[in-house]
Design a protein around this motif. Structure first.
Motif: not given
Ligand SMILES: *Cc1c(COP(=O)(O)O)cnc(C)c1O
Length: 247
Positions: A179-183
């Motif tokens: 989720i962090c990387f997608k953000m």
């Protein structure tokens, strides 16, 4: 700390992981740079890694950049700064030919860096560090403030914004890390659409030893790997992320 053979073996393993992840994600392997996170690693060990063809290192502390500089300066390589930068260390850091500072996260820090570069007529590449895991880290600009910050920093002509960096969540739960990387990737896309003058967004620095594959799947162009190559460190990582905690 690993011995020389282990280091070379570990690099081969990481390169295979990168190759596999690129294949799975349908990405060109040339789009992904492997940065050696070299905190606590002595120059002799770093040179072993250079022998395998790698040439990009990242340090977290100005005093480590300084301490290793002479030993490494005759081996061609690029060096990035990946730790939290204290403004009173800027002047010192700029003496050591750092190619990119990945951790700019406030206008006041950017402005001080700019003033220093103006006086020596230099320019430097920077990445904007984004805090994609909110509660986990106190460094990095909040995602919702990133665009405004980038617009401000873009007015400082000595700083060449090349993209974004994040540390991401420390968790064994890889869905949360993802989720962090997608953000970060979404933020990059939004910023590209803003077409801000003097801003390039090609680099996404994200992913470490434990989450290289996910980072590559989500679009990383720089992955930062320490432990998986050089072995475990004695101090907690938080110690190295905080430049205020001096040795
Ligand atoms: C230490 C460090 C890394 C590498 O982490 P490993 O888990 O050892 O691969 C990456 N990024 C930053 C900012 C670091 O400080």
């Amino acid at each position: 700390m690993q011995n020389n053979e282990d280091i070379l073996h570990n690099i081969a393993v990481i390169q295979q992981r990168i190759a596999n992840a690129c294949k799975k994600a349908n990405r060109n392997i040339n789009e992904v740079k492997l940065l050696l996170a070299t905190k606590t690693v002595p120059p002799e060990k770093i040179k072993i890694a250079f022998e395998s063809g790698l040439n990009l290192i990242g340090e977290n502390k100005v005093q480590e950049v300084k301490a290793k500089y002479d030993a490494l300066k005759n081996t061609p390589h690029q060096s990035h700064f990946i730790g939290h930068l204290q403004s009173n260390k800027i002047k010192d850091l700029l003496k050591y030919n750092v190619n990119c500072i990945q951790t700019i996260d406030s206008f006041s820090l950017a402005e001080k860096l700019h003033q220093r570069l103006l006086s020596t007529q230099q320019k430097i590449d920077i990445l904007i560090q984004v805090n994609t895991s909110a509660e986990e880290s106190k460094f990095g600009v909040a995602p919702e403030n990133a665009i405004a910050l980038i617009k401000q920093i873009a007015t400082l002509e000595t700083l060449q914004i090349k993209g974004l960096m994040t540390i991401g969540l420390f968790s064994a739960e890889l869905t949360k890390v993802r989720i962090c990387f997608k953000m970060l990737k979404n933020l990059q896309q939004t910023i590209i659409q803003e077409k801000i003058p003097n801003v390039q967004m090609q680099e996404l620095s994200m992913g470490m030893s434990g989450d290289v594959e996910i980072a590559i799947e989500e679009g990383a162009t720089i992955i930062r790997v320490g432990t998986a190559i050089f072995g475990k460190r004695i101090y907690a990582d938080s110690y190295y992320w905080d430049e205020t905690k001096d040795k």
